[in-house]
Design a protein around this motif. Structure first.
Motif, PDB file in Angstrom:
ATOM      1  N   ALA A 127       0.834  -1.199   0.000  1.00 35.27           N
ATOM      2  CA  ALA A 127       0.000   0.000   0.000  1.00 35.27           C
ATOM      3  C   ALA A 127       0.869   1.250   0.000  1.00 35.27           C
ATOM      4  O   ALA A 127       1.977   1.255   0.539  1.00 35.27           O
ATOM      5  CB  ALA A 127      -0.916  -0.009   1.213  1.00 35.27           C
ATOM      6  N   THR A 128       0.379   2.305  -0.621  1.00 35.75           N
ATOM      7  CA  THR A 128       1.057   3.592  -0.629  1.00 35.75           C
ATOM      8  C   THR A 128       0.024   4.695  -0.397  1.00 35.75           C
ATOM      9  O   THR A 128      -1.175   4.470  -0.509  1.00 35.75           O
ATOM     10  CB  THR A 128       1.777   3.846  -1.974  1.00 35.75           C
ATOM     11  OG1 THR A 128       0.818   3.775  -3.038  1.00 35.75           O
ATOM     12  CG2 THR A 128       2.884   2.849  -2.210  1.00 35.75           C
ATOM     13  N   ASP A 129       0.526   5.884  -0.103  1.00 37.54           N
ATOM     14  CA  ASP A 129      -0.367   7.026   0.116  1.00 37.54           C
ATOM     15  C   ASP A 129      -0.994   7.519  -1.174  1.00 37.54           C
ATOM     16  O   ASP A 129      -2.067   8.117  -1.159  1.00 37.54           O
ATOM     17  CB  ASP A 129       0.410   8.192   0.752  1.00 37.54           C
ATOM     18  CG  ASP A 129       0.962   7.847   2.120  1.00 37.54           C
ATOM     19  OD1 ASP A 129       0.352   7.016   2.820  1.00 37.54           O
ATOM     20  OD2 ASP A 129       2.002   8.420   2.490  1.00 37.54           O
ATOM     21  N   ALA A 130      -0.316   7.300  -2.296  1.00 38.59           N
ATOM     22  CA  ALA A 130      -0.810   7.799  -3.579  1.00 38.59           C
ATOM     23  C   ALA A 130      -0.190   7.020  -4.726  1.00 38.59           C
ATOM     24  O   ALA A 130       0.827   6.346  -4.563  1.00 38.59           O
ATOM     25  CB  ALA A 130      -0.471   9.286  -3.734  1.00 38.59           C
ATOM     26  N   ILE A 131      -0.825   7.156  -5.877  1.00 33.63           N
ATOM     27  CA  ILE A 131      -0.299   6.645  -7.139  1.00 33.63           C
ATOM     28  C   ILE A 131       0.189   7.869  -7.908  1.00 33.63           C
ATOM     29  O   ILE A 131      -0.496   8.891  -7.940  1.00 33.63           O
ATOM     30  CB  ILE A 131      -1.396   5.928  -7.956  1.00 33.63           C
ATOM     31  CG1 ILE A 131      -1.992   4.771  -7.169  1.00 33.63           C
ATOM     32  CG2 ILE A 131      -0.858   5.462  -9.307  1.00 33.63           C
ATOM     33  CD1 ILE A 131      -3.371   4.356  -7.654  1.00 33.63           C
ATOM     34  N   VAL A 132       1.360   7.770  -8.508  1.00 36.81           N
ATOM     35  CA  VAL A 132       1.886   8.864  -9.320  1.00 36.81           C
ATOM     36  C   VAL A 132       2.238   8.308 -10.688  1.00 36.81           C
ATOM     37  O   VAL A 132       2.949   7.310 -10.798  1.00 36.81           O
ATOM     38  CB  VAL A 132       3.125   9.508  -8.669  1.00 36.81           C
ATOM     39  CG1 VAL A 132       3.759  10.515  -9.614  1.00 36.81           C
ATOM     40  CG2 VAL A 132       2.759  10.175  -7.355  1.00 36.81           C
TER      41      VAL A 132
END
Length: 196
Positions: free
Chosen positions: A37-42
């Protein structure tokens, strides 16, 4: 004696460069999306299927938000969504676009300017596999504490068996390897113009 020493040094540098290129080719071939999991997708624009992959990951709930860096100044979210076959309303409030970046170094600066005020500590980075090493280098230099989870996209021209060994793809890979070396050496800050 001096000439012999110069030739030996030149040969050693060439072998070092070739060894690095072989490492680069292996990294491109073996790159695969990582779990976590991550805080955002870039997403870094510049290649086919990147934006579509970012939208798909957002729909799958991989992260709660998406940032697309390096978007053309005339492009809007509705345009990108329709191009990917997605209803724009489904993305409202979860996707932001960056229009300032014109290079990989510019992407890193733009991502840092977006991530820091939002408290983003980790991202899932979507870009081409051959572009991933350089993109990660630029991000590490701009935002050292940011955790980057790679999610490489393999362009269609590199998907076929043996594609990395076709002459038509060598120009792309050699160019990207040289740009990666520039970034590692910290020279990308001094290279002008639009460099993706």
């Amino acid at each position: 004696m001096k000439l012999r020493l110069l030739w030996a040094l030149a040969l050693a540098l060439l072998l070092l460069w070739l060894g690095g290129f072989i490492w680069f080719l292996r990294a491109v071939q073996e790159s695969a999306a990582e779990a976590g999991a991550t805080d955002a997708i870039v997403v870094l624009t510049g290649g086919t299927e990147r934006v579509e992959t970012g939208f798909r990951l957002l729909e799958e709930g991989v992260a709660p938000r998406l940032f697309v860096s390096g978007v053309h100044s005339d492009s809007r979210l509705a345009d990108l969504a329709r191009g990917a076959g997605i209803e724009p309303g489904k993305l409202a409030g979860r996707v932001e676009l960056g229009h300032a970046a014109a290079s990989t170094r510019g992407n890193a600066v733009e991502i840092a300017a977006w991530a820091k005020p939002r408290g983003i500590n980790s991202i899932r980075l979507v870009t081409a596999g051959y572009h991933m090493p350089r993109a990660r280098t630029e991000l590490r230099r701009t935002m050292p504490a940011l955790r980057v989870v790679p999610h490489p996209v393999t362009p269609a021209r590199l998907r076929n068996d043996g594609a990395l060994w076709q002459w038509r793809n060598w120009g792309l890979l050699l160019s990207e390897y040289c740009k990666f070396l520039e970034a590692e050496a910290g020279l990308s800050a001094f290279i002008g113009g639009r460099r993706t």
